[in-house]
Design an enzyme around this catalytic site. Structure first.
Site, PDB file in Angstrom:
ATOM      1  N   LYS A 113       0.826  -1.209   0.000  1.00  0.00           N
ATOM      2  CA  LYS A 113       0.000   0.000   0.000  1.00  0.00           C
ATOM      3  C   LYS A 113       0.858   1.255   0.000  1.00  0.00           C
ATOM      4  O   LYS A 113       0.526   2.237  -0.656  1.00  0.00           O
ATOM      5  CB  LYS A 113      -0.940   0.025   1.213  1.00  0.00           C
ATOM      6  CG  LYS A 113      -2.164  -0.868   1.078  1.00  0.00           C
ATOM      7  CD  LYS A 113      -3.209  -0.450   2.106  1.00  0.00           C
ATOM      8  CE  LYS A 113      -4.403  -1.394   2.128  1.00  0.00           C
ATOM      9  NZ  LYS A 113      -5.353  -1.038   3.199  1.00  0.00           N
ATOM     10  N   LYS A 195      -9.114 -13.749  -8.184  1.00  0.00           N
ATOM     11  CA  LYS A 195     -10.223 -13.742  -7.246  1.00  0.00           C
ATOM     12  C   LYS A 195     -11.025 -12.445  -7.389  1.00  0.00           C
ATOM     13  O   LYS A 195     -10.444 -11.387  -7.614  1.00  0.00           O
ATOM     14  CB  LYS A 195      -9.639 -13.815  -5.827  1.00  0.00           C
ATOM     15  CG  LYS A 195     -10.360 -14.778  -4.914  1.00  0.00           C
ATOM     16  CD  LYS A 195      -9.608 -14.890  -3.600  1.00  0.00           C
ATOM     17  CE  LYS A 195     -10.332 -14.137  -2.516  1.00  0.00           C
ATOM     18  NZ  LYS A 195      -9.688 -14.187  -1.208  1.00  0.00           N
ATOM     19  N   LYS A 198     -12.465  -6.544  -3.917  1.00  0.00           N
ATOM     20  CA  LYS A 198     -13.044  -5.232  -3.643  1.00  0.00           C
ATOM     21  C   LYS A 198     -12.312  -4.132  -4.385  1.00  0.00           C
ATOM     22  O   LYS A 198     -12.917  -3.182  -4.860  1.00  0.00           O
ATOM     23  CB  LYS A 198     -12.953  -4.930  -2.142  1.00  0.00           C
ATOM     24  CG  LYS A 198     -14.072  -5.527  -1.330  1.00  0.00           C
ATOM     25  CD  LYS A 198     -14.039  -4.939   0.079  1.00  0.00           C
ATOM     26  CE  LYS A 198     -15.164  -5.506   0.921  1.00  0.00           C
ATOM     27  NZ  LYS A 198     -15.173  -4.926   2.275  1.00  0.00           N
TER      28      LYS A 198
END
Ligand code: TRP
Length: 350
Positions: A113, A195, A198
């Protein structure tokens, strides 16, 4: 026999999708009677990256409403918002003071991040310590998480063990990560090799978000990536990953056996037919959830009441734990806790 304690933290992002529902939330609802469950909407964690205030406020309520709409029963489980229970932020400071900086700098999620951002906030580095507190202040035995959060639960164990060793106590329960057996691993509809996630859910075509309209859901399924063949069967081959994903979604939603699923499509006219029929079962499964969610959000009185009761129950457990921790660490107890029953400031009572 006392029930196991389970702590689940859920970020209030608007992109809750079919994979989250089929892979996690639906099971939490089904199994909530077997364990003592805490479902915490972790709004403080969301602040570790820049947020729009009005949107964060909305998404926090919306996430809580979604849990209830998906069948989490506030009579059986404790549903609350992290920032409503000040023990989390307070106790995080205490844990900060026994957590070596190097442990945090090594975290994969922090490295990923922070590499993607120009300005990295202190809170982002501290994220796993806040999470450790979430878990430890409830004496949680189990923490259901995705593979990506496993390292954070392992860090939680390290922090707990370090505290116990430093103060020569068994104060903290050492929690176990529980990685969901992938009964329903839902893949991206635009790319069935990754996958459903989000962070990609804003990309049109990738995911079915739980609040998407029937038209949108149909659109996304119609565009789903398949292969150039026409065989509708469960398959491991990489080139059939798209069809396999569609059948797996259909199976997870209907609860049928694989044979029965394949039989349902024995007379289907090609993939177009398959896509529409999978879309239809998904739309029907989400309809009551969306209706209940809309009802809870239209007048938030009921929701706010549930969250107030949840926070009160959560406080009863976590605040004494943090108070005890303060004592162990050598802090002097306040003679009257400022948030005690009377609610009266200390000096007014002297
Ligand atoms: N970090 C978790 C996630 O992004 C959310 C979370 C915060 C959490 N606190 C937690 C998960 C405590 C489990 C337990 O998914």
């Amino acid at each position: 026999m006392t029930k196991k304690r389970v702590f689940s933290g859920i970020q209030p992002t608007g992109n809750t999708h079919l994979g989250n529902y089929l892979g996690a939330i639906r099971r939490w609802a089904a199994e909530q009677a077997d364990k003592t469950n805490f479902f915490c909407v972790v709004d403080l964690h969301s602040l570790t990256v820049p947020q729009d205030p009005a949107q964060l406020r909305h998404e926090t309520r919306s996430m809580a409403a979604m849990l209830l709409a998906c069948g989490i029963d506030p009579q059986q489980s404790t549903v609350f918002v992290q920032s409503h229970v000040t023990a989390h932020a307070e106790g995080c400071w205490l844990l900060n003071c026994i957590t070596p900086l190097g442990w945090l700098q090594r975290m994969t999620q922090f490295k990923d991040k922070s590499a993607r951002q120009e300005s990295v906030l202190t809170g982002l580095l501290d994220y796993p310590v806040l999470m450790a507190g979430d878990i430890l202040f409830y004496d949680a035995d189990e923490v259901p998480v995705g593979e990506d959060q496993k390292q954070h639960v392992e860090l939680t164990r390290d922090i707990a063990q370090r505290f116990n060793a430093l103060y020569d106590t068994e104060f903290f329960v050492i929690p176990q990560p529980v990685i969901a057996k992938v009964a329903a691993r839902v893949m991206g509809l635009d790319d069935p090799t990754v996958k459903m996630s989000k962070s990609l859910a804003d990309k049109r075509g990738h995911a079915v978000r739980l609040l998407d309209s029937p038209d949108e859901i149909l659109y996304v399924f119609k565009r789903a990536v398949t292969d150039s063949g026409r065989e509708i069967r469960f398959a491991d081959e990489p080139e059939k990953a798209g069809v396999n994903n569609l059948l797996s979604i259909y199976q997870a939603v209907t609860g049928k056996e694989k044979d029965a699923v394949e039989a349902d499509f024995a007379t289907a006219r090609g993939y177009g037919d398959l896509k529409v029929r999978v879309a239809e079962v998904v739309i029907e499964a989400l309809r009551p959830i969306q209706a209940r969610h809309a009802e809870l959000m239209a007048d938030t009185g009921e929701l706010d009441q549930v969250l107030a009761e949840g926070a009160a129950r959560a406080r009863e457990i976590s605040q004494p734990k943090v108070d005890e921790m303060k004592h162990i660490m050598g802090l002097v107890a306040a003679s009257v806790h400022p948030t005690s029953e009377s609610g009266m400031p200390l000096q007014d009572r002297l």
